[in-house]
Design a protein around this motif. Structure first.
Motif, PDB file in Angstrom:
ATOM      1  N   SER A 103       0.841  -1.274  -0.004  1.00  0.00           N
ATOM      2  CA  SER A 103      -0.076   0.004   0.073  1.00  0.00           C
ATOM      3  C   SER A 103       0.917   1.320  -0.032  1.00  0.00           C
ATOM      4  O   SER A 103       2.037   1.097   0.286  1.00  0.00           O
ATOM      5  N   ASN A 164      -3.828   1.424  -1.984  1.00  0.00           N
ATOM      6  CA  ASN A 164      -4.686   1.546  -0.777  1.00  0.00           C
ATOM      7  C   ASN A 164      -6.312   1.102  -0.987  1.00  0.00           C
ATOM      8  O   ASN A 164      -6.734   0.608  -0.295  1.00  0.00           O
ATOM      9  N   THR A 185       0.061  -5.056   5.924  1.00  0.00           N
ATOM     10  CA  THR A 185       0.426  -4.439   4.792  1.00  0.00           C
ATOM     11  C   THR A 185       2.160  -3.882   4.793  1.00  0.00           C
ATOM     12  O   THR A 185       2.604  -3.615   5.998  1.00  0.00           O
TER      13      THR A 185
END
Length: 411
Positions: A103, A164, A185
């Motif tokens: 992300s 994201n 993440t």
């Protein structure tokens, strides 16, 4: 044996992907890794630069233990259904303990908070989304704006970043499936997802590398940014006339589909929405001939503020593959993947497959039959169409799903 799940395209596999793989094993403490990999057609509505078996081999030689195919029904979808299909596949293995995704933010906290609010698609979200869409805002931006208004502390600019966005939908999918998979993440660094220029000496986006590959028509320019095994596999496929593949390879069959259907018939295809069928027919009168940037020309004429290039590519892909709205209904997609197609494995992956005989929630497929599932039949047809992008495709190429066994890597 703990197992991390990775959702990948590897188009092609590069140094950034290798970093993500290494970090995923590290932060989760996993002993093994299962990749859910898109087949021959990808999330942005593009054909893969090289076929799914070659890309599965890249993943296995990098170190992944088992590669499973994400069906084309999900692989060329917007973020919501792409993520749901991939997570449903990881969950269906019955073995995956964690999911690690890249992300832009590297912070899972605010994504988790947003997923808690959005998991049941609350009515206010639908209302806000419709308001933005009616104002002519493209769907990705409309969704980000709607979520930012609904979720306390959500940042619209962060929500709009592609990794994201995907991460948020992975988390929503985990909740909808009531999955016990733990999400993690890691921060995407040095190259953005859609970045077309190269600003680092070793890391570049797959988008930039594909651009470089098609401009230079040489693998030499990719050497600083991809593992040697990626280049070796690409070279082998190139020499065999199976790479590199792009949209222009399908200009003639696409034109045949577009010209052979009335606007009313085009409207039945998945992703053809809001009168887009009429815009497509009009654009055909101004599109260049196949062999002269035909698909790019068509996309340029179709693109508006409302319709992003990605949306249009997915639309043309569904027309090319003959995928209708009825076949890809929300009700069907909401059931999750109905099988797990094995593309390849290492020795540890063989052990995972042995365990999946008792843990998997859906059939595990190593030998293809098109009677198993309508979605698998769609994958088989998609492979046949993809083979049309080769220099001199053979019957074995367009029926490769029946002939190709899973890739086995032992070293």
């Amino acid at each position: 044996m703990s197992t991390v799940g990775l959702v990948v395209e590897y188009n092609p596999l590069h140094n950034g992907h290798y970093y993500h793989y290494q970090q995923s094993k590290k932060v989760t403490g996993a002993d093994s890794a299962i990749c859910i990999m898109s087949g021959n057609f990808l999330q942005r509505g593009e054909p893969a630069v090289v076929n799914k078996w070659a890309r599965a081999e890249m993943a296995l030689r990098m170190g992944a233990d088992l590669v499973l195919e994400l069906p084309v029904a999900y692989s060329a979808q917007p973020a919501e259904w792409f993520a749901f299909g991939a997570v449903s596949a990881l969950d269906a293995t019955g073995l995956v303990d964690s999911l690690c995704f890249g992300s832009e933010s590297g912070d899972i906290g605010w994504l988790e908070a947003a997923a808690d609010v959005l998991q049941d698609e609350p009515a206010p979200l639908r209302e806000l989304l419709q308001q933005e869409l009616k104002a002519g805002v493209p769907y990705p931006a409309a969704y980000s704006r709607a979520v930012a208004q609904l979720v306390p502390g959500a940042d619209e600019s962060e929500l709009a970043k592609p990794n994201n966005t995907l991460g948020l939908h992975y988390l929503i999918a985990l909740r909808r499936l009531r999955s016990g998979i733990r999400p993690q993440t890691i921060t995407r660094t040095k190259a953005e997802y859609n970045q077309t220029d190269i600003t680092d000496g070793r890391i570049a986006s797959a988008t930039a590398l594909r651009k470089l590959l098609f401009e230079e028509r040489s693998l030499h320019a990719l050497r600083p940014y991809a593992p040697a095994v990626t280049l070796d596999i690409l070279e082998r496929e190139w020499q065999a006339g199976r790479a590199p593949v792009d949209w222009e390879c399908f200009a003639k069959p696409l034109m045949l589909q577009l010209m052979n259907h009335t606007p009313e018939q085009l409207a039945t295809f998945h992703e053809v929405t809001e009168g887009l069928e009429h815009r497509i027919r009009q654009a055909l009168t101004e599109t260049t001939a196949p062999g002269e940037g035909c698909v790019a020309s068509l996309l340029d004429r179709l693109k508006t503020k409302r319709y992003t290039r990605t949306k249009l590519q997915r639309t043309l892909l569904r027309i090319l593959l003959n995928h209708t709205k009825e076949e890809l209904s929300a009700e069907m997609l909401g059931q999750g993947v109905p099988y797990l197609r094995v593309l390849g494995f290492r020795p540890k992956g063989r052990e995972l497959l042995r365990r999946m005989k008792t843990t998997a929630k859906v059939p595990v497929v190593t030998k293809v039959t098109d009677t198993l599932s309508p979605l698998l039949a769609m994958d088989i047809r998609a492979t046949s169409v993809y083979a049309l992008g080769y220099e001199t495709p053979s019957p074995r190429d367009w029926l490769a799903d029946y002939y190709e066994p899973p890739v086995v890597v032992t070293d």
